[in-house]
Design a protein around this motif. Structure first.
Motif, short mmCIF file in Angstrom:
data_model
loop_
_atom_site.label_atom_id
_atom_site.label_comp_id
_atom_site.label_asym_id
_atom_site.label_seq_id
_atom_site.Cartn_x
_atom_site.Cartn_y
_atom_site.Cartn_z
N PHE A 192 36.82 29.78 45.65
CA PHE A 192 36.53 29.92 44.88
C PHE A 192 35.82 28.42 44.77
N ALA A 193 37.05 27.70 44.74
CA ALA A 193 36.98 25.79 45.22
C ALA A 193 37.28 25.10 45.46
N LYS A 194 37.92 25.65 46.50
CA LYS A 194 37.73 26.00 48.24
C LYS A 194 36.87 26.03 48.86
N PRO A 195 36.69 26.31 49.59
CA PRO A 195 35.73 28.07 50.23
C PRO A 195 36.21 27.68 51.70
N LEU A 196 36.59 26.74 51.89
CA LEU A 196 37.66 26.93 53.42
C LEU A 196 38.85 26.69 53.50
N GLU A 197 39.86 26.86 52.78
CA GLU A 197 40.95 27.04 52.47
C GLU A 197 41.28 28.22 51.70
N PRO A 198 41.31 29.51 52.45
CA PRO A 198 41.57 31.01 51.54
C PRO A 198 42.20 31.12 51.23
N ARG A 199 42.87 31.59 50.14
CA ARG A 199 44.33 31.69 49.45
C ARG A 199 44.70 33.10 50.24
N ILE A 234 38.85 42.91 34.40
CA ILE A 234 39.45 42.53 35.09
C ILE A 234 41.43 41.92 34.45
N GLU A 235 40.92 41.64 33.09
CA GLU A 235 42.27 41.90 32.06
C GLU A 235 43.59 43.23 32.26
N LEU A 236 42.62 44.57 33.07
CA LEU A 236 43.45 45.36 33.58
C LEU A 236 43.81 45.55 34.85
N LEU A 237 43.23 44.55 35.77
CA LEU A 237 43.28 44.31 36.82
C LEU A 237 44.96 43.49 36.62
N LYS A 238 44.78 42.81 35.57
CA LYS A 238 46.14 41.87 35.64
C LYS A 238 47.58 42.25 35.45
N THR A 239 47.45 43.94 34.59
CA THR A 239 48.37 44.54 34.32
C THR A 239 49.22 45.07 35.66
N LYS A 240 47.75 45.29 36.36
CA LYS A 240 48.40 46.17 37.97
C LYS A 240 49.24 45.53 38.44
N PHE A 241 48.15 43.88 38.65
CA PHE A 241 48.94 42.99 39.69
C PHE A 241 49.81 42.20 38.88
N PRO A 242 50.40 41.87 38.53
CA PRO A 242 51.07 40.67 37.63
C PRO A 242 51.61 39.60 38.05
N LEU A 286 42.38 36.40 40.31
CA LEU A 286 41.59 36.81 39.21
C LEU A 286 41.15 36.16 38.06
N GLU A 287 41.45 35.35 38.10
CA GLU A 287 40.81 34.27 36.47
C GLU A 287 39.81 33.85 36.54
N THR A 288 39.86 32.85 37.99
CA THR A 288 38.82 32.64 39.36
C THR A 288 37.85 33.53 39.50
N LYS A 313 37.11 36.03 37.55
CA LYS A 313 36.62 36.64 36.65
C LYS A 313 35.25 35.08 36.17
N SER A 314 35.31 34.42 35.86
CA SER A 314 34.71 32.81 35.96
C SER A 314 33.53 32.47 36.81
N ASP A 315 34.27 33.28 38.37
CA ASP A 315 32.43 32.96 39.31
C ASP A 315 31.94 34.38 39.14
N ILE A 316 32.08 35.31 38.82
CA ILE A 316 31.62 36.52 38.69
C ILE A 316 30.55 36.06 37.94
N THR A 317 30.60 35.79 36.79
CA THR A 317 29.76 35.83 35.44
C THR A 317 29.04 34.13 35.38
N ALA A 318 29.28 34.07 35.82
CA ALA A 318 29.03 32.38 36.63
C ALA A 318 27.68 33.12 37.72
N HIS A 319 27.37 33.66 38.45
CA HIS A 319 26.50 34.52 39.36
C HIS A 319 26.35 35.79 39.57
N LEU A 320 25.47 35.89 37.83
CA LEU A 320 25.21 37.50 37.78
C LEU A 320 25.02 37.08 38.93
#
Length: 797
Positions: free
Chosen positions: A91-98, A256-264, A272-274, A276-283
């Motif tokens: 979300f910070a660098k759209p042309l550099e996928p993780r 998302i917190e539940l997903l963090k426990t599944k994929f630690p 997942l943290e980013t 969460k921020s992007d979804i809530t900022a772009h509802l």
């Protein structure tokens, strides 16, 4: 009984294998006779340290692939954890996928969870947008803003009216604008209409100036009011969004917190943290997506939400065994991967990461990548890149230059990989690469070398027989009889060219069984016996014998001159092999020599005309050394001898004609004729010892075939090195002729024995004074060389 002490008996020549008894038969094993290569494969697969990649070297058909598959079936490195790989949007660098890593099967689960999260978010946003609580709070915020907005506008309108102006709208549509007009006689009037009044005196200049001053002041005031209203409206929108976010965010954050426990894994948790921020900022994306889906009735995810996808590029599923990837076309794109270009979207930053495709290297990470050396080395880009990956353990997926007409600026995050590479090459290929490429030495430390032959004993014969029966059972061929197995094993020995060895080119023997089955079907046989195997051999030879038949026809017609009776000076029948790769046959070739006094030494006519190879040239030089050391230790060697392969018009190489060449020179020097009903082959060293040569069976059979077609006289035969006796695996026709005394094979250890057979004259042993007995071959040669030396000396003086 043999007529000469050097003649081999029928018992020494005939080669037959006994049938494999029931007690000796063994179970089929995957690989036979390649214990050295199997050990090397185990070593390379067992050591996980850097550089322990494997290079398999050997001829095709020697069980290279079978041995590799068997070794890989047991390959399970304890230190390697199988991982799935997936790309996600940055979300910070759209042309550099993780790139995220997961345990086996985790990537698919993660993709499904993210998909469910986005779908749930769409529903949650829709539900909260329609909820009474949200609507009530939203309407309150909007009503408060509208009340304040109306009051501000009313106050401003009153202020404008008190100043003698009225708010008016000018233009239409997008060109519409707000302006102020002065009030005169109760009606709005434009400044363009007022200006002429100043000239007529209807409007005082001071009043005109005051009016314009109030106008500009009010315009500044109106601009300030509108900016304040715009700011208030933006603040209201922000508060509405914040209201929605505050209502929706807890639900999304909980998921998302539940997903963090599944994929630690830390990297996944950070993304997942980013997220969460992007979804809530772009509802509002979800509102747009829902509206578009309702408008188009599509189930496909809207473009606004493409940033929330997961592109699984490598998935192991529930399989915990290491991946084994066979890459048959190792181009750079196939090895590394690529980024597909969507002609409709172009290089779209939101969804480009979804078009990343993994190559063989990524797919083989945690396991083994198998390549053919000739394929990878043929691509000028692939081999350097593969070496770089093995050195760094990193793959960067990109499109090679020229792959697409439109360049892609996306730069996916490099991927960590850990794999073993197995390269399969032909004979001597490892040696060539090791000597020419310094990187290769460090990256491929293990060479699994496959031998083309193996030791023949009862145990190996039993294993070979089991292998043949396995082929028959798997392919549902006619059953092999015991004598059929023995015949197939004899063919294997023939391919190995050594009675104590068997060929490990199992594919050729398997093909022989298949062809024997086909011929048996044509002839109505229900079993593959020795006759069926020999029939397949005969038909295979028949299919490839066209050049051989043409050569023999030229001999029979007299076009090629070959004498098979009588005796001649300085001429003998040599033996050559024409090897077509898939079929080799022997044929006689006339070798002649002419000598005279001089200092030219031995002249190689083939060499002088550019028709001989390096080994052939070396062999001719050896002859000069032999003549000098054997006969001219007390006087200078003063000879010019020319050697020729008569009617030979193509390049020749090898040293197997050295014995024939030396015999012709010595015959020309001594004046003793050589038997023309015999042919000779063998390599000679400077000491006069006759050394073994290749293709001995083909050479004998080729000469026999010519003799048989011209008519066997009962005296014809061949002279071969004694050390080649172990290589004799002859056809039934030759063996039968030897038994009947119609064809003879003589085995020799040195050139003196060859001379005695060919000249029917004693060779003569060297005395203590260095001289040879008179009347012997060597005595006559020595005398002639002395005479030549004296002739040269007399001319020099």
């Amino acid at each position: 009984m043999p007529s000469s002490p050097h003649e081999l008996s029928a018992e020494e020549i005939v080669f037959k294998l006994p049938d494999i008894s029931d007690a000796e038969e063994s179970d089929a094993v995957a690989v036979i006779g390649q214990s050295r290569a199997i050990t090397a494969l185990s070593l390379g697969l067992g050591i996980q340290s850097k550089g322990y990649n494997i290079f398999i070297m050997g001829l095709p058909g020697t069980g290279r692939r079978t041995a590799l598959m068997k070794a890989l079936s047991d390959y399970n490195p304890s230190q390697t954890i199988q991982q799935d790989k997936a790309f996600v949007f940055d979300f910070a660098k759209p042309l550099e996928p993780r790139c995220l890593s997961f345990a086996s099967g985790g990537a698919a689960d993660f993709k499904r969870e993210i998909h469910d999260l986005i779908e749930d978010t769409k529903r949650i946003v829709a539900i909260h947008s329609e909820s009474d609580t949200f609507k009530k709070k939203r309407d309150t915020l909007i009503a408060d803003f509208e009340h304040a907005e109306n009051k501000t506008l009313s106050d401003f309108e009153a202020e404008v009216a008190n100043a003698g102006f009225q708010i008016i709208q000018q233009g239409e549509g997008d060109d519409q604008s707000t302006d102020l007009a002065p009030i005169r006689d109760g009606k709005p009037i434009s400044f363009d209409e007022l200006q002429p009044m100043v000239g007529t005196g209807e409007l005082q200049e001071s009043e005109w100036s005051a009016l314009r001053e109030r106008y500009y002041g009010l315009m500044d005031r109106m601009k300030s009011v509108f900016q304040s209203l715009k700011k208030s409206r933006s603040e209201t929108d922000r508060r509405v969004k914040e209201l929605r976010r505050n209502m929706v965010a807890p639900v999304i954050e909980a998921q998302i917190e539940l997903l963090k426990t599944k994929f630690p894994e830390s990297k996944t948790a950070q993304w997942l943290e980013t997220l969460k921020s992007d979804i809530t900022a772009h509802l509002f994306y979800f509102d747009k997506a829902r509206a578009e889906e309702e408008r188009t009735s599509r189930r496909k995810r809207a473009p606004q939400l493409a940033r929330y996808g997961v592109n699984v590029i490598s998935e192991r599923g529930l399989d915990t065994t290491p991946p084994v990837i066979f890459e048959n076309r190792p181009t750079l794109a196939n090895l590394v991967g690529s980024i597909d270009l969507d002609p409709e979207l172009g290089d779209d930053g939101r969804s480009g990461y979804l078009r990343i495709r993994a190559g063989s290297i990524v797919k083989a990470s945690g396991g083994v990548l198998v390549l053919r050396a000739e394929d990878i080395l043929a691509d000028e880009d692939s081999w350097p890149y593969l070496k770089r990956v093995l050195q760094t353990g990193i793959v960067e997926i990109h499109n090679p230059p020229g792959l697409l007409s439109q360049p892609i600026v996306m730069k996916p995050e490099p991927i960590d990989v850990s794999l073993k590479v197995v390269m399969i090459g032909g004979e001597m290929s490892y040696d060539l690469l090791f000597q020419s490429d310094p990187d290769f030495q460090k990256l491929f430390k293990v060479c699994a070398e496959f031998d083309s032959t193996m030791e023949r004993n009862r145990e190996s014969e039993a294993k070979y027989a089991a292998f043949l029966r396995k082929i028959v059972d798997e392919e549902k061929l006619r059953p092999l009889t015991k004598d059929g197995i023995a015949a197939a094993l004899e063919r294997s020995v023939r391919l190995a060219e050594n009675r104590t060895r068997m060929s490990t080119r199992f594919s050729q023997i398997a093909d022989l069984i298949r062809e024997a089955d086909w011929w048996a079907s044509r002839e109505g046989k229900d079993r593959l016996d020795a006759a069926a195997i020999r029939r397949a051999v005969e038909m295979r030879e028949y299919l490839h014998q066209l050049p051989e038949e043409k050569f023999e026809s030229m001999v029979l017609s007299g076009e090629i001159l070959v004498e098979l009776k009588g005796m001649e000076v300085g001429k003998v029948n040599g033996l050559a092999v024409h090897d077509r790769g898939y079929y080799a046959f022997g044929c006689p070739v006339v070798v002649s020599a002419r000598v005279a006094p001089g200092d030219g030494g031995v002249i190689n006519i083939e060499g002088e005309s550019g028709l001989s190879g390096e080994i052939f040239d070396k062999a001719v030089l050896i002859l000069s050394g032999y003549l000098r050391s054997r006969y001219a230790r007390k006087f200078p060697l003063s000879i010019t001898a020319s050697l020729c392969f008569e009617q030979s018009y193509t390049e020749i190489d090898g040293d197997s004609a050295t014995a024939a060449q030396l015999c012709t020179i010595l015959s020309a020097l001594s004046g003793l004729p050589l038997r023309q009903d015999l042919a000779i082959t063998g390599s000679v060293n400077q000491l006069g010892s006759v050394q073994p040569v290749g293709g001995i069976s083909e050479k004998i059979e080729g000469f026999f075939s010519v003799c048989a077609k011209l008519g066997l006289t009962g005296t014809q035969g061949v002279v071969i090195p004694r050390r080649n006796a172990v290589n004799l695996i002859l056809s039934d026709e030759v063996e039968e002729a030897v038994r009947a005394g119609r064809f003879h094979i003589y085995a020799i250890d040195d050139i003196d024995q060859a001379l005695e057979i060919l000249t029917e004259t004693p060779a003569g042993r060297e005395g203590k004074d260095g001289s040879f007995p008179g009347g012997t071959v060597n005595g006559l040669v020595s005398m002639e060389l002395k005479r030549m030396a004296e002739v040269i000396k007399s001319y020099e003086t």
